[in-house]
Design an enzyme around this catalytic site. Structure first.
Site, PDB file in Angstrom:
ATOM      1  N   CYS A   9       1.063  -1.056  -0.062  1.00  0.00           N
ATOM      2  CA  CYS A   9      -0.088   0.135  -0.010  1.00  0.00           C
ATOM      3  C   CYS A   9       0.939   1.234   0.037  1.00  0.00           C
ATOM      4  O   CYS A   9       2.211   1.104  -0.160  1.00  0.00           O
ATOM      5  CB  CYS A   9      -1.059  -0.134   1.091  1.00  0.00           C
ATOM      6  SG  CYS A   9      -0.488   0.344   2.755  1.00  0.00           S
ATOM      7  N   ASN A  12       2.468   1.460   4.217  1.00  0.00           N
ATOM      8  CA  ASN A  12       2.697   0.154   5.138  1.00  0.00           C
ATOM      9  C   ASN A  12       2.578   0.214   6.512  1.00  0.00           C
ATOM     10  O   ASN A  12       3.256  -0.468   7.356  1.00  0.00           O
ATOM     11  CB  ASN A  12       4.280  -0.202   4.556  1.00  0.00           C
ATOM     12  CG  ASN A  12       4.593  -1.666   5.086  1.00  0.00           C
ATOM     13  OD1 ASN A  12       5.587  -2.144   5.539  1.00  0.00           O
ATOM     14  ND2 ASN A  12       3.570  -2.564   4.688  1.00  0.00           N
ATOM     15  N   CYS A  14      -1.292   0.727   7.215  1.00  0.00           N
ATOM     16  CA  CYS A  14      -2.761   0.430   7.427  1.00  0.00           C
ATOM     17  C   CYS A  14      -3.231  -0.736   6.623  1.00  0.00           C
ATOM     18  O   CYS A  14      -3.282  -1.893   7.258  1.00  0.00           O
ATOM     19  CB  CYS A  14      -3.568   1.537   7.097  1.00  0.00           C
ATOM     20  SG  CYS A  14      -3.308   3.055   7.848  1.00  0.00           S
ATOM     21  N   SER A  16      -1.717  -2.671   3.864  1.00  0.00           N
ATOM     22  CA  SER A  16      -0.784  -3.921   3.491  1.00  0.00           C
ATOM     23  C   SER A  16      -0.453  -4.603   4.756  1.00  0.00           C
ATOM     24  O   SER A  16      -0.506  -5.837   4.697  1.00  0.00           O
ATOM     25  CB  SER A  16       0.698  -3.321   2.941  1.00  0.00           C
ATOM     26  OG  SER A  16       1.266  -2.411   3.511  1.00  0.00           O
ATOM     27  N   ASP A 127      -8.371   3.794   1.237  1.00  0.00           N
ATOM     28  CA  ASP A 127      -7.113   4.019   2.262  1.00  0.00           C
ATOM     29  C   ASP A 127      -8.099   4.642   3.591  1.00  0.00           C
ATOM     30  O   ASP A 127      -8.696   5.732   3.633  1.00  0.00           O
ATOM     31  CB  ASP A 127      -6.282   5.168   1.848  1.00  0.00           C
ATOM     32  CG  ASP A 127      -5.158   5.514   2.825  1.00  0.00           C
ATOM     33  OD1 ASP A 127      -5.382   4.806   4.011  1.00  0.00           O
ATOM     34  OD2 ASP A 127      -4.086   6.084   2.567  1.00  0.00           O
TER      35      ASP A 127
END
Length: 163
Positions: A9, A12, A14, A16, A127
């Site tokens: 993501c 790194n 949240c 992923s 996100d």
């Protein structure tokens, strides 16, 4: 031979690491822990060395997932050792494919939600960073839904190597 999967993501912290924890649990449940290696990274290095966002940690813990995490930035050199690079949204997909040293490496990059038949055409995992914990819970639901199809695909690859 170990099959290696990396979730990516933006930072790194949240999406992923959440996907990494969920997929690692699925791999262990399937008895593939010694055959499949799972990790994660970010397209950027803003949070390198930081732990996962506290909201990620709490949502994962509430759902029974474990995970110790330190953020890191994805490097082009990693393509050589990875079998599959899982992007969490279309922006990550494009960035990773541009970063890939070869066309074969670019082919290793896939969107996570492409493994969820119910996802339809919206394949981005939004996100949750700037929102409330509800966004993290929604992210977990999407990750869990896609993890089943991803596991089936990876399991087929692993079994194909053993044949």
């Amino acid at each position: 031979m170990t099959y290696r999967v990396c979730f990516v993501c933006t930072g790194n912290i949240c999406r992923s690491p959440m996907a990494e924890s969920v997929f690692r649990a699925r791999v262990e449940e399937a008895g593939l822990a010694g055959l499949v290696e799972v990790d994660s990274a970010g397209t950027g290095g803003w949070h390198e060395g930081d732990g996962a966002d506290p909201r990620t940690v709490s949502v994962l813990a509430a759902a029974g997932y474990e995970g110790d995490h330190a953020a890191r930035q994805f490097r082009a050199a990693w393509f050589a050792r990875l079998d599959l690079v899982i992007a969490l949204d279309a922006g990550h997909l494009k960035a990773l494919r541009r970063l890939a040293p070869t066309p074969e490496d670019a082919e290793k990059v896939r969107l996570l939600r492409s493994y969820d038949p119910a996802a339809g055409t919206d394949l981005d995992v939004p996100d949750p960073y700037y929102g409330s914990v509800d966004g993290f819970e929604e992210c977990l639901e999407m990750v869990e839904a896609a993890s089943e199809g991803l596991l089936a695909a990876v399991q087929a690859e692993v079994e194909g190597r053993a044949a």
